[in-house]
Design an enzyme around this catalytic site. Sequence first.
Site, PDB file in Angstrom:
ATOM      1  N   LYS A 106      27.095 -35.353 -44.573  1.00  0.00           N
ATOM      2  CA  LYS A 106      25.610 -34.946 -44.016  1.00  0.00           C
ATOM      3  C   LYS A 106      26.114 -33.501 -43.142  1.00  0.00           C
ATOM      4  CE  LYS A 106      23.319 -38.060 -45.166  1.00  0.00           C
ATOM      5  NZ  LYS A 106      22.040 -37.760 -46.649  1.00  0.00           N
ATOM      6  N   TYR A 116      30.814 -39.809 -44.613  1.00  0.00           N
ATOM      7  CA  TYR A 116      28.978 -39.802 -44.442  1.00  0.00           C
ATOM      8  C   TYR A 116      29.077 -38.509 -43.824  1.00  0.00           C
ATOM      9  CZ  TYR A 116      24.830 -41.344 -43.764  1.00  0.00           C
ATOM     10  OH  TYR A 116      23.162 -41.058 -43.816  1.00  0.00           O
ATOM     11  N   THR A 137      15.845 -49.157 -43.113  1.00  0.00           N
ATOM     12  CA  THR A 137      16.179 -49.775 -44.886  1.00  0.00           C
ATOM     13  C   THR A 137      17.297 -49.730 -45.213  1.00  0.00           C
ATOM     14  OG1 THR A 137      17.727 -47.563 -45.300  1.00  0.00           O
ATOM     15  CG2 THR A 137      15.212 -46.573 -44.846  1.00  0.00           C
ATOM     16  N   VAL A 180      22.324 -38.137 -59.459  1.00  0.00           N
ATOM     17  CA  VAL A 180      22.200 -36.311 -58.724  1.00  0.00           C
ATOM     18  C   VAL A 180      23.459 -35.528 -58.533  1.00  0.00           C
ATOM     19  CG1 VAL A 180      20.362 -37.130 -57.664  1.00  0.00           C
ATOM     20  CG2 VAL A 180      21.874 -37.726 -56.291  1.00  0.00           C
TER      21      VAL A 180
END
Length: 232
Positions: free
Chosen positions: A145, A141, A176, A51
């Site tokens: 975000k 990160y 996850t 992506v």
Amino acid sequence: MSEKPVALVTGGASGIGAAVVTALTGRGFAVGCLDLVGAVPQAEHTVAVDVSDGAAVASAVAEIRGKLGPVHAVVTSAGHYEMAPVTDISVQAWQRMLRVHLGGLVNVARATLPDLIEHRGALVAVASELAVGGGDGDAHYAAAKGAILGVVRSLAAEVAPHGVRINAVAPGPTDTPLLADDSPWRAAEYLDTLPLRRLTAPHEVARCVEYLVCDATSSVGDVVNVNSGAVI
């Protein structure tokens, strides 16, 4: 071509993305996926794509449109996670984090906005509670975000007059594969600090995404926090 409305989900092969595919399929969407690993069993069509590559995303979205029809809803959940002290984060790691998370959102939005405008659709971006609260060892990160929230709010204002709703969910640590078994987010000491004393489940995030896509007709630029109380 599908007779159903079409949803496009990135990162649909596992974790939150897979739960979103299940939720939107249950709401009557034909789901097309963009994912590095290729086929997503519950999706009607999947394109293997990075992506962060804008040209590849544009081509993949065109393929989804050709197979299933115009896109009515978009969920951007592709991403990756790693922890490191800020002094140990290489330039390449900073760039990759931003390319995948921020670049992935922007690339997919640019490729799908014409359809979303035509059909008065919705886009939901998966951010993180770290975008709001930050975290030790999470600078790159959290930065990526946090940038997603800035794009969501700005894009929401830009396209709302066309009837398009842009929103975000900001999960806390979620159960996850992105969280390794030895992740500090899985440690009992951390979980004991959460009001719910547990990780968030992928299907709980997916339900919020489903709500923003299907039911939240007045939500524009909103961020729904799904984090077991990590940020209150």
